[in-house]
Design an enzyme around this catalytic site. Structure first.
Site, PDB file in Angstrom:
ATOM      1  N   THR A  32       0.854  -1.204   0.000  1.00  0.00           N
ATOM      2  CA  THR A  32       0.000   0.000   0.000  1.00  0.00           C
ATOM      3  C   THR A  32       0.882   1.244   0.000  1.00  0.00           C
ATOM      4  O   THR A  32       2.069   1.169  -0.346  1.00  0.00           O
ATOM      5  CB  THR A  32      -1.005  -0.028   1.174  1.00  0.00           C
ATOM      6  OG1 THR A  32      -1.908   1.074   1.045  1.00  0.00           O
ATOM      7  CG2 THR A  32      -0.330   0.032   2.533  1.00  0.00           C
ATOM      8  N   ASN A  33       0.342   2.398   0.374  1.00  0.00           N
ATOM      9  CA  ASN A  33       1.101   3.654   0.407  1.00  0.00           C
ATOM     10  C   ASN A  33       0.497   4.547   1.483  1.00  0.00           C
ATOM     11  O   ASN A  33      -0.561   4.233   2.029  1.00  0.00           O
ATOM     12  CB  ASN A  33       1.050   4.316  -0.986  1.00  0.00           C
ATOM     13  CG  ASN A  33      -0.372   4.611  -1.394  1.00  0.00           C
ATOM     14  OD1 ASN A  33      -1.040   5.441  -0.793  1.00  0.00           O
ATOM     15  ND2 ASN A  33      -0.862   3.905  -2.398  1.00  0.00           N
ATOM     16  N   PRO A  34       1.157   5.683   1.802  1.00  0.00           N
ATOM     17  CA  PRO A  34       0.665   6.482   2.952  1.00  0.00           C
ATOM     18  C   PRO A  34      -0.547   7.367   2.664  1.00  0.00           C
ATOM     19  O   PRO A  34      -0.901   8.201   3.499  1.00  0.00           O
ATOM     20  CB  PRO A  34       1.874   7.368   3.303  1.00  0.00           C
ATOM     21  CG  PRO A  34       3.001   6.929   2.451  1.00  0.00           C
ATOM     22  CD  PRO A  34       2.440   6.203   1.281  1.00  0.00           C
TER      23      PRO A  34
END
Ligand code: C5P
Length: 405
Positions: free
Chosen positions: A203-205
């Site tokens: 995923t990513n922030p």
């Protein structure tokens, strides 16, 4: 905007300090008016400090306000927020009784009036109060709350004042120009989660803040929005906004296509989601162990949500994508503009300390012609600037004007 905040006598008055503070921080000029009863709950000095203006309590206008002092404040103000509004105050306003400054402002003001009731549930349910509510509704009052919850008495029921954020949001909605009315919009927001085993993921922030701000601004201005968003995105409950939570990129695409098929026709798509371009090729059915390292990493490409949606929209629809990059921002944004069939791309530099959530943010507006244009301010201001441009583009493409109010 010039706002009178009318504070009524109730324990929820202490929460109105946060409302006044938020309105001031958003750049509004706030004049607080208190009923006599309200001064028993919060000192006028508290509101004077928060608003930077002396608080008005009595009906007698100060002499310096001139001969028409009793309506000077109503003429000065663009809008009125009454919070908290106890039952007695609602009944009084419904009858036009104006023995104090709040009553006078209510009668003299021609702009929007937003009221946040707060009282014990049996009082809210009483026919006397419900008659007052019906009268005030017919007179054009907009309501925020009351909410269900725990009362100061310890009882539960409908009667709690709406939370300060909800009051501020309702104020922004009631005072915003309705210049997007009639548009139906599809917005994607937040990250996607791509599991490589049942408990770990790629995923990513992204927090979805930009997509949520775009959705807020659109419904404030009269549009309807389908917001398809990834996990852990805080979505407000707002009239006109339908939220569709998803997990992976494939879920996001499926949900977007389902919304397209369900109708109404989409006039604008804005893809603010940070969709994972890859997913693990063969997710493991059990938690990966150290020995599984080789099978964990192979990835395969995800479908491109905005490109797929864009292909299915009519020629008059406006399509906006985002490009978040650590390097080569403008080149990459221009490439996406062409390859995904978009009208515009909003380009953001991103990194561990910029671009995501509330971290420092910079956005560039890139169209097929002309140089990139910087969009100033926080995500809320950027959302406003994006919608101004999208509205202009929609009018150009459709060859028709949207109503301004
Ligand atoms: O990931 P990328 O930089 O290509 O994202 C550019 C734009 O495309 C963004 O608007 C993003 O929401 C959208 N996108 C998408 N589906 C993907 C990848 C990106 O809709 N699989």
């Amino acid at each position: 905007m010039r706002v009178v905040v009318g504070v009524g006598g109730g324990i929820a008055a202490y929460k109105v300090c946060a409302v006044v503070s938020a309105l001031v921080q958003r750049g509004h000029e706030v004049q607080v008016v208190m009923t006599e009863a309200a001064t028993h709950f919060v000192a006028p000095l508290t509101f004077a400090a928060l608003s930077g203006r002396p608080v008005a309590v009595e009906a007698e206008a100060p002499v310096e306000a001139g001969p028409i002092g009793h309506v000077a404040l109503a003429h000065w103000a663009d809008a009125l927020v009454v919070a908290p509004a106890p039952g007695e105050l609602l009944a009084r306003l419904a009858h036009g009784l104006a023995h104090d400054m709040l009553g006078l402002v209510y009668l003299g003001l021609t702009g929007p009036r937003l009221v946040a009731p707060a009282m014990e549930p049996e009082m809210w349910a009483h026919p006397a109060i419900q008659r007052a509510v019906a009268t005030l509704t017919a007179d054009g009052v907009t309501w925020v709350g009351p909410e269900f919850g725990r009362m100061a008495s310890g009882y539960q029921g409908v009667g709690r004042m709406a939370e300060p954020e909800a009051i501020v949001e309702a104020f922004e909605a009631v005072t915003a120009p309705k210049d997007l009315r009639g548009l139906h919009c599809l917005i994607t927001a937040g990250p996607t989660w791509e599991f490589f085993d049942p408990v770990r993921l790629l995923t990513n922030p992204s927090t979805g803040t930009m997509g949520v701000e775009l959705a807020r601004e659109a419904v404030r201005r009269g549009a309807t929005v389908d917001l398809v968003h990834g996990p852990r995105v805080a979505v407000p409950r707002l009239p006109g906004l339908s939220a569709w939570p998803v997990v992976s990129a494939r879920d996001m695409l499926a949900r977007c296509l389902e919304r397209l098929a369900a109708g109404p026709a989409v006039d604008v798509v804005i893809a603010a989601a940070a969709v994972s371009d890859f997913r693990p090729a063969e997710p493991l059915p059990h938690k990966a162990h150290k020995a599984d390292v080789a099978s964990v990493w192979p990835v395969e490409p995800n479908p491109d949500v905005v490109a797929e949606v864009s292909r299915r929209l009519g020629p008059a629809a406006v399509r906006v994508g985002f490009a978040a990059e650590t390097d080569g921002l403008e080149t990459s944004a221009r490439k996406k503009l062409a390859s995904k069939g978009l009208d515009f791309v909003v380009a953001n530099p991103v990194g561990p300390d910029r671009g995501f959530g509330d971290a420092p943010y910079q956005a560039w507006w890139i169209g097929p012609e002309g140089p990139a244009e910087a969009l100033a301010g926080d995500k809320r201001s950027v959302a406003r600037a994006i919608w101004d441009r999208v509205r202009r583009r929609w009018e150009e493409k459709a060859g028709t004007k949207l109503p301004r109010q």
